[in-house]
Scaffold this active site. Structure first.
Site, PDB file in Angstrom:
ATOM      1  N   ASP A 228      -0.456  -0.629  -4.824  1.00 20.58           N
ATOM      2  CA  ASP A 228      -1.740  -0.063  -5.286  1.00 20.58           C
ATOM      3  C   ASP A 228      -1.621   1.342  -5.872  1.00 20.58           C
ATOM      4  O   ASP A 228      -2.457   1.773  -6.649  1.00 20.58           O
ATOM      5  CB  ASP A 228      -2.772  -0.058  -4.152  1.00 20.58           C
ATOM      6  CG  ASP A 228      -2.440   0.946  -3.048  1.00 20.58           C
ATOM      7  OD1 ASP A 228      -1.245   1.262  -2.846  1.00 20.58           O
ATOM      8  OD2 ASP A 228      -3.382   1.423  -2.387  1.00 20.58           O
TER       9      ASP A 228
ATOM     10  N   ASP B  42       0.842  -1.200   0.000  1.00 26.30           N
ATOM     11  CA  ASP B  42       0.000   0.000   0.000  1.00 26.30           C
ATOM     12  C   ASP B  42       0.878   1.250   0.000  1.00 26.30           C
ATOM     13  O   ASP B  42       1.642   1.473   0.949  1.00 26.30           O
ATOM     14  CB  ASP B  42      -0.904  -0.009   1.240  1.00 26.30           C
ATOM     15  CG  ASP B  42      -2.028   1.005   1.127  1.00 26.30           C
ATOM     16  OD1 ASP B  42      -2.056   1.761   0.137  1.00 26.30           O
ATOM     17  OD2 ASP B  42      -2.882   1.035   2.038  1.00 26.30           O
ATOM     18  N   ASP B  43       0.784   2.034  -1.043  1.00 26.60           N
ATOM     19  CA  ASP B  43       1.537   3.295  -1.177  1.00 26.60           C
ATOM     20  C   ASP B  43       3.041   3.084  -1.315  1.00 26.60           C
ATOM     21  O   ASP B  43       3.824   3.998  -1.017  1.00 26.60           O
ATOM     22  CB  ASP B  43       1.278   4.249   0.009  1.00 26.60           C
ATOM     23  CG  ASP B  43      -0.158   4.760   0.073  1.00 26.60           C
ATOM     24  OD1 ASP B  43      -0.988   4.290  -0.726  1.00 26.60           O
ATOM     25  OD2 ASP B  43      -0.448   5.633   0.917  1.00 26.60           O
TER      26      ASP B  43
ATOM     27  N   ARG C 190      -7.784  -0.854  -6.144  1.00 28.23           N
ATOM     28  CA  ARG C 190      -8.112  -2.226  -5.735  1.00 28.23           C
ATOM     29  C   ARG C 190      -9.298  -2.780  -6.518  1.00 28.23           C
ATOM     30  O   ARG C 190      -9.351  -3.974  -6.846  1.00 28.23           O
ATOM     31  CB  ARG C 190      -8.388  -2.268  -4.224  1.00 28.23           C
ATOM     32  CG  ARG C 190      -7.089  -2.175  -3.449  1.00 28.23           C
ATOM     33  CD  ARG C 190      -7.227  -1.490  -2.103  1.00 28.23           C
ATOM     34  NE  ARG C 190      -5.931  -0.928  -1.730  1.00 28.23           N
ATOM     35  CZ  ARG C 190      -4.966  -1.606  -1.096  1.00 28.23           C
ATOM     36  NH1 ARG C 190      -5.185  -2.834  -0.700  1.00 28.23           N
ATOM     37  NH2 ARG C 190      -3.805  -1.047  -0.850  1.00 28.23           N
TER      38      ARG C 190
HETATM   39 MG    MG Z   1      -2.690   3.129  -1.338  1.00 31.24          MG
END
Ligand code: MG
Length: 456
Positions: free
Chosen positions: A277, A26-27, A70
């Protein structure tokens, strides 16, 4: 025990369908792994995965923020089609009313048609109400925090200032996020100090328990999204600071997963991909990642927002090497469906392409374009080497206000990876070609009803 590859005459043996594991950070930015050039984060397991498999350098997330990205990954469709993108709220929140529409088909539902077992471990972010959770979207089980780890904030003080001025003040108790097993809350606030560790352990346990039938494991880490937490063993492990510690713990989990696959005799019959993502959340200074040579980060349609590390691994299946062809997280839906022998839904547009031939034989990718949406609006388009920006907009106070470009700005993103040199004046024919693609795309585009707008 599977001892030999399942490629027969260069194609998947239908009697021996591969397992699939998606490890989704994530990130995490394009420049956050040592194999992608990071000089101070040590990711030996991902680097080995890249060495033994394929390292893609032109691979894109489906959007530049969590929820639409997502949705794109799991449905193989541009989130604008499912309504999972919005210019009112860019992601879902703990008080959002809706989630992924039930008529969307997820990769888990798709693989279930071929008898796959499946599990979702980690961040979901496609709706936290029971009807939207993984167990109602084709997954047999779910264990994780259903949205971002910075939500349900119950700490004191301005969040952003705290992060920027006193990074160590962030405590896991300040984020009242729930930890779910299937649809039940089992811990709140979730103890995030060891959440990555627990996700990794759950992934390893799942593999061991499901070695006898085809499975699909979706491991979506909540980190390195801020606030950052690492378990004790990893705190202080990286020269990069806490962000590096977090990434190194994720890397360690990748190592455990690959080791388990080898020990269980599954490595010749499992395809693993690691990607992220969206790009780094840059305003959080050293707590954000790096997009490396790419411009900007999360939230934008500059390259740093959506181009991601992407490593495919599967000894005997995936032909090792570097791939500079185009790919998208949406392609996993189509590629894994093809490898599992499941036909694509015929009643809807699927945007994913089948990358099998590139993965197995280094053939050119069937993907020739990338559409960069911000919410429900198309901002930029890449065709081959060239990317046209019709609209640009920074995010989180960086990289400028919304600006419409007519004619669009044009960059050769292979020769000018940082999007510095606008060559629109020299290539009107390429702009015309890209405009034609936009016209064709819009001619049959039906935008889904905005699922992110309504909150309680
Ligand atoms: Mg993210």
């Amino acid at each position: 025990m599977v001892l030999c590859p399942t490629l027969i005459h260069g194609q998947i043996d239908p009697s021996n369908r591969p397992n699939f594991i998606i490890i989704f950070a994530d990130d995490l930015g394009y420049g956050d792994l040592s194999s992608y050039g990071n000089p101070s984060i040590n990711t030996p397991h991902l680097d080995r995965m890249a060495h033994e498999g394929q390292k893609w350098t032109n691979f894109y997330a489906g959007a530049s923020v969590c929820t639409p990205s997502r949705a794109a990954l799991l449905t193989g469709r541009l989130p604008v089609r499912s309504g999972m993108s919005s210019n009112i709220h860019r992601v879902l929140f703990p008080d959002s009313k809706n989630g992924l529409p039930t008529n969307e088909i997820t990769l888990a539902e798709q693989l279930k048609k071929a008898g796959y077992a499946s599990a979702c471990i980690g961040k979901w972010h496609l709706g936290h109400k029971a009807q939207y959770l993984p167990t109602n979207n084709g997954f047999d089980s779910y264990f994780g925090i259903p949205y971002s780890n910075d939500m349900d904030y119950i700490g004191h003080g301005d969040y952003k200032e705290l992060v920027q001025q006193n990074l160590k003040a962030l405590k896991t108790e300040d984020y009242n996020v729930p930890l779910l097993r299937n649809t039940e809350i089992i811990e709140r606030p979730a103890n995030q100090n060891n959440i990555t560790k627990r996700y990794n352990e759950a992934a390893v346990a799942y593999i061991k328990e499901h070695k006898d039938k085809p499975f699909f494991l979706y491991l979506a880490h909540n980190l390195p999204h801020i606030p950052l937490f690492a378990s004790e063993h990893f705190l202080g492990s990286s020269k990069r600071g806490l962000y590096g510690d977090v990434v190194e713990e994720i890397d360690n989990g990748v190592g455990q997963i690959l080791k388990t696959l080898k020990e269980e005799g599954l490595s010749a019959n499992t395809v693993v991909i690691f990607t992220s993502d969206n790009g780094p959340w840059l305003p959080f200074k050293t707590h954000s990642g790096s997009a490396g040579p790419l411009k900007a980060g999360k939230g934008t349609t500059w390259e740093g927002g959506m181009r991601e590390p992407a490593i495919f691994w599967g000894p005997g299946l995936i032909e090792p090497g570097m791939v500079s062809e185009l790919g998208s997280t949406m392609d996993l839906f189509t590629t894994f469906s093809a490898m599992a022998g499941v036909g694509l839904p015929k009643d809807r547009i699927i945007d994913g392409k089948d990358l099998s031939e590139t993965l197995f034989h280094h053939k050119p990718s069937p993907r020739n374009s990338i559409l960069y949406y911000r919410g429900p609006e198309l901002y930029a388009v890449r065709v081959g080497d060239y990317k046209a920006h019709f609209i640009t907009q920074g995010e989180y106070g960086q990289f400028g206000e919304r600006e419409v470009h007519d004619p669009p700005m044009l960059y050769n993103v292979n020769q000018d990876i940082s999007e510095n040199f606008n060559i629109a004046a020299e290539h009107p024919e390429i702009i015309a070609q890209i405009k034609k693609l936009v016209e064709d795309h819009k001619s049959d585009l039906v935008k889904g009803k905005d699922q992110l707008a309504e909150r309680e």
